[in-house]
Enzyme design. Structure first.
Site, mmCIF file in Angstrom:
data_model
loop_
_atom_site.group_PDB
_atom_site.id
_atom_site.type_symbol
_atom_site.label_atom_id
_atom_site.label_comp_id
_atom_site.label_asym_id
_atom_site.label_seq_id
_atom_site.Cartn_x
_atom_site.Cartn_y
_atom_site.Cartn_z
ATOM 1 N N ASP A 170 -13.299 3.722 8.922
ATOM 2 C CA ASP A 170 -13.880 3.492 7.718
ATOM 3 C C ASP A 170 -14.385 2.065 6.988
ATOM 4 O OD1 ASP A 170 -14.272 4.523 5.374
ATOM 5 O OD2 ASP A 170 -11.603 4.686 4.986
ATOM 6 N N LYS A 180 0.995 -1.081 -0.353
ATOM 7 C CA LYS A 180 -0.095 -0.033 0.321
ATOM 8 C C LYS A 180 0.894 1.084 -0.154
ATOM 9 C CE LYS A 180 -4.474 1.745 1.721
ATOM 10 N NZ LYS A 180 -5.539 0.700 1.909
#
Ligand SMILES: *[C@@H]1O[C@H](CO)[C@@H](O)[C@H](O)[C@H]1NC(C)=O
Ligand SMILES: *[C@@H]1O[C@H](CO)[C@@H](O)[C@H](O)[C@H]1NC(C)=O
Ligand SMILES: *[C@@H]1O[C@H](CO)[C@@H](O)[C@H](O)[C@H]1NC(C)=O
Ligand SMILES: *[C@@H]1O[C@H](CO)[C@@H](O)[C@H](O)[C@H]1NC(C)=O
Ligand SMILES: *[C@@H]1O[C@H](CO)[C@@H](O)[C@H](O)[C@H]1NC(C)=O
Ligand SMILES: *[C@@H]1O[C@H](CO)[C@@H](O)[C@H](O)[C@H]1NC(C)=O
Ligand SMILES: *[C@@H]1O[C@H](CO)[C@@H](O)[C@H](O)[C@H]1NC(C)=O
Ligand SMILES: *[C@@H]1O[C@H](CO)[C@@H](O)[C@H](O)[C@H]1NC(C)=O
Ligand SMILES: *[C@@H]1O[C@H](CO)[C@@H](O)[C@H](O)[C@H]1NC(C)=O
Ligand SMILES: *[C@@H]1O[C@H](CO)[C@@H](O)[C@H](O)[C@H]1NC(C)=O
Ligand SMILES: *[C@@H]1O[C@H](CO)[C@@H](O)[C@H](O)[C@H]1NC(C)=O
Length: 858
Positions: free
Chosen positions: A670, A574
């Site tokens: 999230d 990532k």
């Protein structure tokens, strides 16, 4: 206050505004003289946004039908901190009753004009439209902050037009004063920037004082400058080639382009346009505090977003003057370093902040005009300067920045050494050996650009001025006058002092050098030795592992994810974007995340923190993210009830661990199907935990923003303290999505059913929950009783009052059959639904909806 305005309106409003005027009581684009407004809660059409910013509208024109709910308003505005206000023109979203609201729950008002932004006002400031037609803004202590100076010019009224122009007009409807003539940092469609007018950017993203970047129209085109003395140009879009035209010119922002005109072609034939994305609704254009010229567009899913960056159509990221601060060298599209590195420059410059290389560098010994003879020019290899490139091409138009009469490299250098203000000498060779070169002598040196031969190579040399003598405590020894005196007294004395001086110099430099070296070493050591951390990789290793980031697996809120291979282990890498925090903070976060192990959390294998790169290496999950399996985008494979139930249980256990069991409580903030990954056996693992906190440590303006994704946001984001209970709400949404096989916000559905949670509210009241079960799957319908039970659990999690939601450990117990769902549930999940539904192109939604919006959470 509204009624007199409305009265006047009947006579003055445009046809556009008239249409809604008849129907809507709150549309009030016009005001008459002898009115004043005080910046306090008495201004009723106010709205506080999720980021803390607030507007209080005075005039509002909501009736341009092509704007789809967006309106221009004039009134008081305060930004996130809300400690100071501007009288401004802004774009807001309004419902059919012209009441300001925020359908995406993450928007903020877009300020397109403001009065004297260098001097914000406080609560109780007044705006007075005087009887003789002057518009005056006074702060709470009555000091005049701004005025249109239009007393005695027969002003009959003031209005805000449907295109966002605030104007004072006379009996003949002629404009006496208009905001379009006094642009700030933005343009709206239809607005024109005339020759000599400027858009001036904010000094920073958190301070609206006028900063150093400005965009202006000159006789030959559109140019952007960084203000120093003299200003330096970094962007030019000429009308047609570098030949001066000597005409009064202007640029107009229209839907789809920036059109260029000169006044000789009054017929309106543009010489050249800049193409922009065409807009479905209103756009605006803003010069940013970093020098970019961005076009913003509105969308119902995400609010305001940058849809184009005009300057970057031509400029490389490194060509912006402050991208790496003063003296910083920008390479690879944004990596910053100081001049020197391994060569001779290294002793002369140091980073202003080693953790934030983009702040720039400063000379180790400041330049002093008292000791001009100790100035030297140091050559920097493979470096060039943004403005010198333009100065060469367009030099004749910018005589202030380029000295074109200096035709040789040597004369260019000498000219710089003679002038104390000159900070560098940049010499650009001509295209052919026969051409003369040109010399550029900046008085302030902004960011430098790497000029590697592999990229576009400019044949130029750059010398930067340095001071070679460290100043002693009080300038007595090395000032030119005292040295002359010494020489006069005698050679012996002179040479003694000279020797002493040399020794001092050597010692001084040595001490400086050692100090710098030590501090560097300390920092590096600190970075490298953090025990108990996941493996640290170099950027190069990860570049190789991901084959230069070629296969993108997905894109999340925090950055992009790429597939990679480390040895024979498959990994997901990532790459985090926009993490402003320093290495130390990042490493602390990585340590925390790396120490959290749970079977249903995606494991962090390693990381990279090199220069400004921040990457995280996670275990690879074969079956990708949950959204790919439940929303039927790519495959028609439908998960059976058992699998869905297992996935729900795994998510619940992961959250229960994060919230209640691990050493440091972590709220995910999230939760959504994109962040739930599936391994080859469809075991679910939650990813991206801990990142919200990491991002929160970022600059303050990000900190005040709301986190998460529309559709999964708990209602208390708008109002109160955020706790891990917001995850439980999002979990409820995800559970509903899993059992219904559709997204919560699905705009492809009919208007009544695009919002799943509203539909749930309706169906549960009608006792028709069965209608909601995923129709792609027979298996789901076979187990409908269990599915309904899970829906009950989801509804418990979706309680608006966060105190009524179960804890995650309770959810796990229910899933394991050890507990039952609370029976006394509130089946209203969406006080804010009317906001959501009225945004879908239906401005004629019933007035009751806006009533409930008003009483809903703000
Ligand atoms: C001024 O504009 C208003 C509203 O558009 C219109 O009703 C009025 O007739 C105009 N007055 C003149 C003198 O043109
Ligand atoms: C917003 O307007 C209402 C009246 O409609 C008022 O009661 C409230 O105090 C105002 N809020 C602010 C922050 O000005
Ligand atoms: C604003 O004025 C009102 C009325 O004069 C007063 O009650 C209030 O305290 C003032 N607010 C501030 C912040 O000064
Ligand atoms: C009004 O006049 C003052 C004083 O001459 C000046 O500073 C100010 O900029 C003027 N305001 C506008 C909007 O032109
Ligand atoms: C605003 O004033 C301008 C100039 O007088 C006029 O053309 C326009 O119709 C007015 N608009 C409204 C809404 O009154
Ligand atoms: C300018 O500063 C204000 C105040 O902080 C902020 O609200 C706004 O977003 C900034 N604009 C830009 C372009 O940075
Ligand atoms: C904004 O910047 C100006 C100029 O640097 C400074 O004087 C002012 O204090 C800043 N304002 C805030 C709110 O930081
Ligand atoms: C344009 O040309 C005229 C005459 O040739 C000259 O007087 C004027 O200064 C020029 N204007 C500009 C902006 O260069
Ligand atoms: C510029 O845009 C206008 C309007 O979109 C168009 O009519 C014109 O042809 C364009 N001019 C050029 C040179 O592309
Ligand atoms: C740059 O220009 C100089 C002078 O014209 C020439 O001697 C040199 O070879 C050129 N270098 C490159 C890399 O083109
Ligand atoms: C240098 O010395 C003079 C006189 O001794 C004193 O006035 C001055 O402030 C000193 N300057 C510095 C920078 O210390």
């Amino acid at each position: 206050m509204r009624s007199p305005d409305r009265f006047l309106l009947l006579f003055l409003s445009t046809q556009l505004c008239l249409r809604s005027l008849v129907a809507e009581p709150f549309d009030y684009p016009t005001a008459a003289p002898s009115t004043s407004w005080t910046n306090n809660p008495s201004l009723e059409n106010n709205f506080t946004y999720a980021d803390g910013s607030m507007v209080r509208a005075i005039l509002l024109c909501s009736s341009n039908p092509s704007f789809e709910g967006l309106s221009f308003a004039a009134g008081f505005f305060c930004n996130a901190a809300c400690d100071a206000f501007l009288f401004a023109v802004f774009i807001v979203y309004t419902d059919s009753g012209a009441v300001i609201m925020d359908p995406v729950m993450t928007a903020s008002p877009q300020v397109v004009w403001s009065a004297n932004r260098d001097r914000p006002v406080r609560e109780n400031a007044t705006l007075h439209f005087t009887e003789d037609g002057n518009l005056v803004l006074r702060d709470a202590d009555s000091t005049v902050v701004w005025s249109t100076n239009t007393s005695g010019r027969s002003v009959l009224g003031m209005n805000i037009t449907a295109s966002g122009n605030l104007l004072l007009f006379d009996r003949k409807n002629a404009s006496i004063w208009q905001s379009f003539d006094h642009p700030t940092d933005s343009l709206v469609p239809g607005q024109t920037l005339r020759e000599g007018q400027r858009l001036i950017a904010n000094i920073s993203t958190t301070n609206w004082t006028r900063g150093q970047f400005y965009l202006t129209v000159l006789a030959d085109g559109l140019s952007a400058f960084v203000d120093s003395s003299p200003p330096q140009v970094y962007y030019i879009r000429s009308f047609s080639g570098p030949e001066a035209k000597n005409k009064s010119a202007y640029v107009t922002f229209t839907n789809g382009s920036l059109e260029f005109f000169d006044s000789f072609t009054k017929r309106g034939v543009p010489d050249e346009n800049i193409t922009l994305p065409s807009a479905s609704s209103v756009q605006h254009m803003r010069l940013e505090s970093d020098g970019h010229l961005n076009v913003y567009g509105w969308s119902y899913q995400t609010g305001w977003n940058v849809v184009d960056d005009v300057t970057s159509q031509e400029l490389d990221n490194c060509a912006y003057p402050t991208v790496c601060g003063e003296y910083g060298i920008c390479s690879n599209n944004g990596q910053c370093s100081c001049p020197g590195g391994t060569n001779s420059g290294s002793n002369y410059f140091r980073p202003i902040n080693a953790r934030q290389p983009n702040l720039g560098c400063s000379p180790v010994i400041p330049l002093s005009c008292q000791s001009l003879q100790d100035h030297q020019l140091v050559a920097l290899q493979d470096v060039t300067y943004f403005s010198s490139l333009l100065a060469v091409e367009y030099g004749t138009y910018f005589p202030s920045v380029a000295s074109l009469n200096l035709k040789t490299e040597e004369s260019c250098k000498q000219a710089c050494l003679k002038n104390c203000s000159c900070k560098a000498a940049i010499f650009q060779y001509g295209q052919n050996t026969s051409d003369h070169g040109s010399c550029f002598l900046p008085w302030q040196l902004f960011s430098l650009m790497n000029n590697q031969p592999t990229v576009t190579h400019y044949n130029s040399t750059l010398y930067v001025k340095v001071q070679i003598v460290p100043r002693t405590t009080n300038g007595t020894l090395n000032s030119p006058t005292s040295r002359k005196k010494v020489m006069g007294v005698g050679v012996i004395l002179g040479s003694t002092i000279g020797a002493l001086f040399a020794v001092l110099l050597v010692v001084g430099l040595f001490v400086l050098f050692m100090r710098k070296k030590n501090s560097n070493m300390e920092e590096e050591d600190q970075f490298d030795q953090v025990p108990g951390m996941p493996t640290r990789f170099s950027f190069e290793e990860l570049k190789v592992a991901t084959k230069n980031f070629c296969k993108k697996l997905g894109e999340g809120g925090f950055g992009s994810v790429f597939e990679g291979e480390l040895g024979d282990m498959r990994v997901a890498v990532k790459r985090l974007d926009g993490i402003g925090q320093g290495k130390k903070e990042f490493l602390a976060e990585v340590e925390t995340i790396g120490s959290i192990h749970h079977v249903y959390l995606v494991r962090l294998i390693g990381f990279c923190a090199e220069r400004s790169y921040r990457l995280l290496v996670y275990e690879h999950m074969c079956n990708g993210s949950l959204d790919q399996w439940i929303f039927y985008r790519n495959q028609d494979v439908s998960l059976d009830w058992q699998t869905r139930c297992r996935i729900i249980t795994h998510i619940a256990k992961a959250l229960s661990y994060l919230h209640e069991e691990c050493r440091q409580r972590i709220a995910h903030l999230d939760i959504k199907p994109q962040n739930i990954l599936l391994d080859d056996n469809f075991n679910a693992k939650v990813s991206d935990f801990g990142l919200a906190k990491m991002i929160d440590r970022d600059q303050s303006h990000v900190m005040t923003r709301m986190r998460g994704t529309p559709g999964y946001l708990a209602p208390e984001w708008l109002t109160s303290r955020i706790t891990e209970k917001v995850d439980i709400y999002s979990f409820g949404v995800v559970v509903m999505e899993i059992v219904c096989g559709r997204k919560n916000l699905d705009y492809s559905q009919s208007e009544e059913s695009f919002h799943l949670i509203s539909l749930l509210q309706e169906k549960v009241k009608e006792d028709r929950l069965l209608d909601l079960i995923d129709n792609h799957s027979n298996d789901m319908h076979l187990h409908h009783e269990e599915v309904i039970e899970i829906m009950q659990l989801a509804m418990w999690c979706l309680q608006i009052d966060s105190n009524k939601r179960p804890s995650m450990s309770t959810v796990v117990k229910v899933l394991e059959g050890a507990m039952n769902v609370e029976t006394c549930l509130d089946y209203n999940f969406v006080t804010t639904t009317p906001v959501m539904s009225s945004n879908v192109n239906h401005l004629d939604a019933s007035p009751q909806q806006s009533a409930s919006l008003l009483s809903g959470p703000r």
